[in-house]
Enzyme design. Structure first.
Site, PDB file in Angstrom:
ATOM      1  N   ASP A   8      17.093 -42.507   1.522  1.00  0.00           N
ATOM      2  CA  ASP A   8      16.853 -43.919   1.252  1.00  0.00           C
ATOM      3  C   ASP A   8      17.816 -44.669   2.167  1.00  0.00           C
ATOM      4  O   ASP A   8      19.013 -44.731   1.893  1.00  0.00           O
ATOM      5  CB  ASP A   8      17.141 -44.192  -0.232  1.00  0.00           C
ATOM      6  CG  ASP A   8      17.163 -45.681  -0.570  1.00  0.00           C
ATOM      7  OD1 ASP A   8      16.775 -46.491   0.294  1.00  0.00           O
ATOM      8  OD2 ASP A   8      17.563 -46.019  -1.702  1.00  0.00           O
ATOM      9  N   LYS A  70      19.646 -53.099   8.640  1.00  0.00           N
ATOM     10  CA  LYS A  70      18.228 -52.922   8.318  1.00  0.00           C
ATOM     11  C   LYS A  70      17.445 -54.231   8.434  1.00  0.00           C
ATOM     12  O   LYS A  70      16.267 -54.222   8.753  1.00  0.00           O
ATOM     13  CB  LYS A  70      18.131 -52.363   6.900  1.00  0.00           C
ATOM     14  CG  LYS A  70      16.756 -51.942   6.467  1.00  0.00           C
ATOM     15  CD  LYS A  70      16.887 -51.259   5.128  1.00  0.00           C
ATOM     16  CE  LYS A  70      15.554 -50.959   4.504  1.00  0.00           C
ATOM     17  NZ  LYS A  70      15.737 -50.280   3.213  1.00  0.00           N
ATOM     18  N   GLU A 147       9.465 -47.396  -0.207  1.00  0.00           N
ATOM     19  CA  GLU A 147      10.474 -47.178  -1.251  1.00  0.00           C
ATOM     20  C   GLU A 147       9.878 -47.170  -2.674  1.00  0.00           C
ATOM     21  O   GLU A 147      10.198 -46.269  -3.457  1.00  0.00           O
ATOM     22  CB  GLU A 147      11.573 -48.238  -1.137  1.00  0.00           C
ATOM     23  CG  GLU A 147      12.466 -47.990   0.064  1.00  0.00           C
ATOM     24  CD  GLU A 147      13.213 -49.214   0.553  1.00  0.00           C
ATOM     25  OE1 GLU A 147      13.201 -50.241  -0.150  1.00  0.00           O
ATOM     26  OE2 GLU A 147      13.804 -49.148   1.640  1.00  0.00           O
ATOM     27  N   ASP A 169      11.744 -53.522  -7.533  1.00  0.00           N
ATOM     28  CA  ASP A 169      12.878 -52.986  -6.764  1.00  0.00           C
ATOM     29  C   ASP A 169      13.685 -54.119  -6.137  1.00  0.00           C
ATOM     30  O   ASP A 169      13.279 -54.718  -5.137  1.00  0.00           O
ATOM     31  CB  ASP A 169      12.325 -52.041  -5.677  1.00  0.00           C
ATOM     32  CG  ASP A 169      13.421 -51.438  -4.802  1.00  0.00           C
ATOM     33  OD1 ASP A 169      14.592 -51.863  -4.904  1.00  0.00           O
ATOM     34  OD2 ASP A 169      13.099 -50.548  -3.996  1.00  0.00           O
TER      35      ASP A 169
END
Ligand code: AMP
Length: 592
Positions: A8, A70, A147, A169
């Site tokens: 992850d 990211k 994800e 999430d």
């Protein structure tokens, strides 16, 4: 079977897991932490630190420390460090390489295959950039998966009953919501939505602003102007936020935060949970619209949900849990650690792919069906985005449509591939353009050009255009500036490998370099104290021996050869002998 890992690769934290025996397990890093901060710091002696050691340097070295890389994946953003510039892929590769190294140390064997997760909202360029980062880190990326899909995999195993599930999430930098259908051996993503720029970082920023404003009111100085003070407050804000998830109030206490007019200034601020909830109320609210949109896209009501899964560290915030509860009417589940859930699912998927490819019985035979996160279109007359593939189409997919020319005697057409939901081309992201030439001269509307979109199981897209009359065909070469060419990737791989070698050399040389630094500091401070009491010749000799060691330390430790190290050891020993008298005098001084 070689070990495979699931990664992850998070905005704030990353996590690596594997299937060990028959259980998915998180692999702790060498510091014993179960997640690694996604932070990279470049030191002045050429070291590249990753994780907590990098985070610790943020206050003293803010310009050479990089967070939330990211957020830049797939863009032409560059970091300047170590006298050159780095792409987001290269920086992400440093994190991935560290996770790979930690996994190898834990498993006691080389690891070169991984499944890496990305937010459901990532477009093609961002997915490709993530895959490239894996390659640069020396990993064969078996698959890129979403994800929320990965989280559902981790949960799907524990409760295999057919049902529709919402995955909510809220991580450090992104918010994703997905509606998943867990069926008989199949997990299907029915719909995804989210916000690429919403997460725990925003909560930190609110608290940071509150602390900085309070400090300014009390002291009349703006701490934001002092990079290292600001960094300390930012760290403290993050910690206070986490404390407020379990306590009703917390104190942010930072002595000697900065100086003003020669006076030290301290921070001491009490923050109540209720205050924090007021400051961040709108951030929590912002998750509502994507939730509603995902439910609409999936065509279901909240009453049809079997359960709601909480993923991402920010779902530990009580106001977030309460919001999800009232929004969905379900008591959300968080039986798997929200920071680890995604990596565990990725590890399961990696194991499934690897065992299947070796003809073995996989840990689970759950099949993964992913969807396109955004619609795909091409630009047609008048700047209109003409949709070819709808958002949430199950992958892999293949779709062709015949287009024609807009003007008479047009001999070439430009295909502009778009991603997004907006009706006009200019409002969507252009993934790339290419030209199909050699079209036979004809009136507008006569030539037949077949455009084909192919999306593989990783969500990576190839577009081709074919003139049906001549059979002439052209496929896309994405010229997106955020994308690295194969040559650039190969160069980055070589750079990363060279750096890994330097790292090993640095570790081997660390003892000698450390001893030299210590000896130099001891003699220099002794000389400063008692220098006036020794004769000129001795002083000259000691200074020369110091200069000799300092010269030996000028090279970066990772670049020192064996001969350099031998010379440094000899110079250190010489300094120890020459400086012994001075050190002795200084220590008598401090004892007396
Ligand atoms: P993730 O990307 O899932 O690792 O989530 C990281 C985010 O979760 C960061 O913004 C963390 O500050 C936040 N986080 C972690 N633990 C807590 C906690 N106990 N309370 C609130 N936020 C947390």
């Amino acid at each position: 079977m070689a070990a495979t890992i699931g990664i992850d690769l998070g905005t704030t934290n990353s996590c690596v897991a594997t299937v060990e025996g028959d259980r998915p397990t998180v692999i702790p890093n060498t510091l014993g932490e179960r997640t690694t901060p996604s932070v990279i710091s470049f030191t002045s002696d050429g070291e590249r630190l990753v994780g907590t050691p990098a985070l610790r340097r943020a206050a003293i070295n803010p310009d050479q420390t990089f967070f939330s890389v990211k957020r830049h994946m797939g863009t032409d953003w560059r970091a300047r460090a170590d006298e050159r510039s780095f792409t987001p892929q290269e920086l992400s590769a440093m994190i991935l390489r560290q996770l790979k190294k930690d996994a190898e140390a834990y498993l006691g064997q080389p690891v070169d295959k991984a499944v890496i997760t990305v937010p459901a909202y990532f477009n093609d360029t961002q997915r490709q950039a993530t895959k490239d980062a894996g390659r640069i880190a020396g990993l064969e990326v078996l698959r890129i998966i979403n994800e929320p899909t990965s989280a559902a995999l981790a949960y799907g195993l524990d409760n295999g009953t057919p049902q529709k599930v919402m995955v909510y999430d809220l991580g450090g930098g992104t918010f994703d919501v997905s509606i998943i259908e867990i069926g008989d051996g199949v997990i299907e993503v029915l719909a995804t939505s989210g916000d690429n720029h919403l997460g725990g970082d925003d909560f930190d920023e609110r608290l940071f602003d509150h602390l900085a404003d309070t400090f300014e009111r009390e002291n009349h100085v703006d701490l934001r102007r002092d990079a290292s003070a600001a960094q300390r407050v930012r760290e403290a804000a993050r910690q206070a936020k986490c404390e407020l998830s379990s306590a009703q109030s917390t104190v942010v206490n930072l002595p000697f935060l900065m100086q003003s007019g020669g006076m030290p200034l301290h921070m001491n601020v009490t923050v109540m949970r209720s205050e924090f909830e007021r400051m961040t109320h709108d951030l929590v609210e912002r998750t509502s619209a994507p939730v509603v949109r995902a439910l609409d896209d999936a065509g279901i009501a909240t009453s049809e949900l079997g359960c709601v899964l909480l993923v991402g560290g920010s779902t530990r915030i009580p106001a977030v849990v309460e919001h999800v509860r009232s929004l969905t009417g379900h008591e959300p589940s968080n039986s798997i650690n929200p920071d680890e859930c995604v990596a565990l699912g990725a590890a399961i998927q990696a194991n499934t792919l690897e065992t299947a490819s070796e003809g073995l019985v996989p840990y689970t035979d759950i099949l993964l069906l992913d969807v396109t996160p955004l619609s795909l279109a091409i630009e047609t007359v008048g700047g209109v985005a003409t949709r070819v593939i709808d958002r949430n189409t199950t992958l892999p997919t293949h779709y062709s449509q015949v287009f024609t020319t807009a003007a008479a005697f047009q001999t070439s057409v430009e295909i502009n591939v778009l991603q997004g939901e907006r009706p006009m081309a200019k409002d969507n992201k252009s993934l790339g353009k290419f030209k199909l030439g050699g079209i036979k001269r004809a009136m507008a509307g006569v030539p037949q050009i077949e455009v084909t979109f192919d999306i593989d199981a990783n969500g990576i897209l190839t577009v081709s255009a074919k003139d049906l009359k001549t059979g002439n065909e052209q496929s896309i070469t994405i010229t997106d500036s955020g994308r690295m060419s194969d040559d650039e990737i190969d160069a980055a791989i070589r750079d990363a490998e060279r750096y890994a070698e330097e790292d090993a050399v640095r570790a081997k040389n660390a003892g000698a370099v450390d001893a030299a630094h210590r000896q130099l500091a001891t003699v220099e401070s002794a000389l400063a104290r008692v220098g006036k009491r020794i004769d000129r010749d001795e002083k000259k000799r000691v200074k020369a021996a110091c200069a000799n060691v300092a010269r030996g330390l000028r090279k970066k430790p990772g670049k020192m050869t064996d001969a350099d190290i031998q010379a440094l050891i000899a110079a250190t020993e010489e300094l120890e002998r020459t400086g012994a008298h001075v050190v002795e005098l200084a220590s008598q001084d401090s004892n007396g």
